[in-house]
Design a protein around this motif. Structure first.
Motif, PDB file in Angstrom:
ATOM      1  N   LEU A 164      20.652  76.262  47.498  1.00 41.86           N
ATOM      2  CA  LEU A 164      20.190  76.966  47.852  1.00 41.86           C
ATOM      3  C   LEU A 164      19.442  78.100  46.747  1.00 41.86           C
ATOM      4  O   LEU A 164      17.994  77.901  46.049  1.00 41.86           O
ATOM      5  CB  LEU A 164      19.968  77.684  49.515  1.00 41.86           C
ATOM      6  CG  LEU A 164      18.641  78.892  49.736  1.00 41.86           C
ATOM      7  CD1 LEU A 164      17.169  78.452  49.854  1.00 41.86           C
ATOM      8  CD2 LEU A 164      18.753  79.569  50.736  1.00 41.86           C
ATOM      9  N   ALA A 165      20.468  78.819  45.734  1.00 37.32           N
ATOM     10  CA  ALA A 165      20.474  79.286  44.799  1.00 37.32           C
ATOM     11  C   ALA A 165      19.537  78.244  43.562  1.00 37.32           C
ATOM     12  O   ALA A 165      18.841  78.973  42.326  1.00 37.32           O
ATOM     13  CB  ALA A 165      21.720  80.238  45.095  1.00 37.32           C
ATOM     14  N   LEU A 166      20.098  77.418  42.767  1.00 37.24           N
ATOM     15  CA  LEU A 166      19.852  76.533  42.202  1.00 37.24           C
ATOM     16  C   LEU A 166      18.381  76.378  42.376  1.00 37.24           C
ATOM     17  O   LEU A 166      17.861  76.538  41.043  1.00 37.24           O
ATOM     18  CB  LEU A 166      21.047  75.081  42.072  1.00 37.24           C
ATOM     19  CG  LEU A 166      20.512  74.605  41.332  1.00 37.24           C
ATOM     20  CD1 LEU A 166      20.143  75.294  39.438  1.00 37.24           C
ATOM     21  CD2 LEU A 166      21.272  72.904  41.147  1.00 37.24           C
ATOM     22  N   VAL A 167      18.386  76.220  43.649  1.00 39.08           N
ATOM     23  CA  VAL A 167      16.686  75.605  43.233  1.00 39.08           C
ATOM     24  C   VAL A 167      15.201  77.133  43.462  1.00 39.08           C
ATOM     25  O   VAL A 167      14.266  76.827  42.448  1.00 39.08           O
ATOM     26  CB  VAL A 167      16.096  74.842  44.920  1.00 39.08           C
ATOM     27  CG1 VAL A 167      14.876  74.559  44.780  1.00 39.08           C
ATOM     28  CG2 VAL A 167      16.803  73.251  44.673  1.00 39.08           C
ATOM     29  N   GLY A 168      15.641  77.956  44.040  1.00 37.38           N
ATOM     30  CA  GLY A 168      15.677  79.312  43.989  1.00 37.38           C
ATOM     31  C   GLY A 168      15.190  80.487  43.097  1.00 37.38           C
ATOM     32  O   GLY A 168      14.024  80.282  42.205  1.00 37.38           O
ATOM     33  N   LEU A 169      16.773  79.413  42.003  1.00 34.53           N
ATOM     34  CA  LEU A 169      16.346  79.683  40.258  1.00 34.53           C
ATOM     35  C   LEU A 169      15.465  79.331  39.583  1.00 34.53           C
ATOM     36  O   LEU A 169      14.426  79.972  38.849  1.00 34.53           O
ATOM     37  CB  LEU A 169      17.418  80.408  39.470  1.00 34.53           C
ATOM     38  CG  LEU A 169      18.575  81.134  40.256  1.00 34.53           C
ATOM     39  CD1 LEU A 169      19.943  81.192  40.009  1.00 34.53           C
ATOM     40  CD2 LEU A 169      17.738  82.430  40.191  1.00 34.53           C
ATOM     41  N   LEU A 170      15.655  77.662  39.809  1.00 38.87           N
ATOM     42  CA  LEU A 170      14.611  77.110  39.116  1.00 38.87           C
ATOM     43  C   LEU A 170      12.866  77.209  39.485  1.00 38.87           C
ATOM     44  O   LEU A 170      12.488  77.426  38.615  1.00 38.87           O
ATOM     45  CB  LEU A 170      14.993  75.829  39.561  1.00 38.87           C
ATOM     46  CG  LEU A 170      16.145  75.212  38.571  1.00 38.87           C
ATOM     47  CD1 LEU A 170      16.551  74.101  38.961  1.00 38.87           C
ATOM     48  CD2 LEU A 170      15.808  75.146  37.243  1.00 38.87           C
TER      49      LEU A 170
END
Length: 314
Positions: A281-287
């Motif tokens: 969730l954090a990774l895709v949100g930052l992308l």
């Protein structure tokens, strides 16, 4: 134009690839992982169970190998599941992204509509009463922290006057949602308006000193046409750059505002995902945040060609 767009899209893909690797590596190097959290929450899990779970989720493999597996799956549209929400990450993020874009878009439009005429008015009469008052307002906007402004607005409009809700998103229709949106939009608008006024003022003062402005006045054009038809269009080129960068700043600043007002947007979601070790969730949100900033800069480049025909996009 097509060649320019293709080149920019290629550059954006390279930036996204680099950002995905950097963010994945930083998140992967964080202490603890979801399995460690499961172990701390369930004392009945044995070390053998932990090793088996890590093998199932691929957490026992090297970081680069795990990243490559995630990347190949992401290219097929599979971005993984959110551990905290127990659903695909895109199902969690897309509604939150829409909430943030509504908040950011409204604040951005209001700030631009106020900063543009205020900056022009200050530049037309530099060091006068109007310029001093507008500059003081801009300085206050730059200096006041968003979290402190949010507290002041809540105390005034929600606690003292009782006109607006203190937080949340509302669930009683469009009018209720708009009422919940007023205070966070006011906070983000005031936080960004000061810098925009100063940039518009500076760019307009520089444009009004140019030879083409004196020539336009010598030809007998009205002051309104000289200022808004000639000087402002040339002054907007550096301002557009600042606006594009400010859009990305708003995305980061929305974290504080969303947290203060309980607005379920991207900033609060990414923060909660990082604190809860919800890696996907954090990774895709930052992308997605990176994509938003890249898109804003692409639109700024296209605006350059519209403002100044001399700029060749090719």
């Amino acid at each position: 134009m097509i060649a320019f767009l293709v080149r920019r899209l290629g550059e954006s893909l390279v930036v996204l690839f680099a950002m995905s690797f950097a963010v994945y590596g930083l998140i992967g190097l964080m202490p603890g992982d979801p399995i460690d959290l499961m172990i701390s929450a369930d004392p009945n899990l044995t070390p053998a169970d932990a090793e088996r779970l890590k093998a199932i989720h691929g957490l026992d493999r090297p970081l680069v190998e795990r990243y490559w597996s995630w990347l190949t799956a992401a290219l097929t549209g599979d971005f993984g599941y959110s551990r905290g929400f127990a659903k695909p990450v895109m199902e969690v993020l897309l509604p939150r992204l829409g909430n943030t874009l509504v908040l950011m878009g409204a604040a951005f439009i209001f700030a631009f509509c106020i900063a543009l005429p205020a900056g022009v008015a200050a530049a037309r009469r530099p060091f006068g009463v109007t310029d001093s008052a507008i500059s003081l307002f801009a300085f206050a906007g730059i200096s006041l922290p968003p979290f402190w402004l949010a507290i002041l607005l809540i105390i005034l409009f929600a606690v003292t006057l009782g006109w607006l809700p203190a937080g949340g998103m509302g669930g009683g229709g469009a009018l209720d949602t708009l009422q919940h949106l007023v205070l966070p939009v006011m906070t983000l608008t005031f936080a960004s308006i000061g810098g925009q006024i100063r940039y518009v003022r500076s760019a307009m003062r520089e444009a009004l000193r140019q030879d083409f402005v004196r020539t336009a006045r010598a030809k007998g054009l009205s002051e309104t046409r000289v200022v808004y038809g000639h000087a402002l269009r040339n002054a907007m080129i550096p301002v557009v750059t600042i606006m594009a960068l400010d859009f990305g700043t708003l995305f980061g600043g929305a974290l504080i505002t969303e947290t203060m007002f309980g607005w379920l947007g991207m900033g609060k979601t990414i923060y909660d995902a990082i604190m809860g070790n919800d890696y996907n969730l954090a990774l895709v949100g930052l992308l997605l945040a990176t994509v938003t900033v890249l898109l804003a800069n692409l639109l700024a480049d296209l605006a350059y060609g519209w403002l100044d025909p001399r700029i060749r996009l090719s």
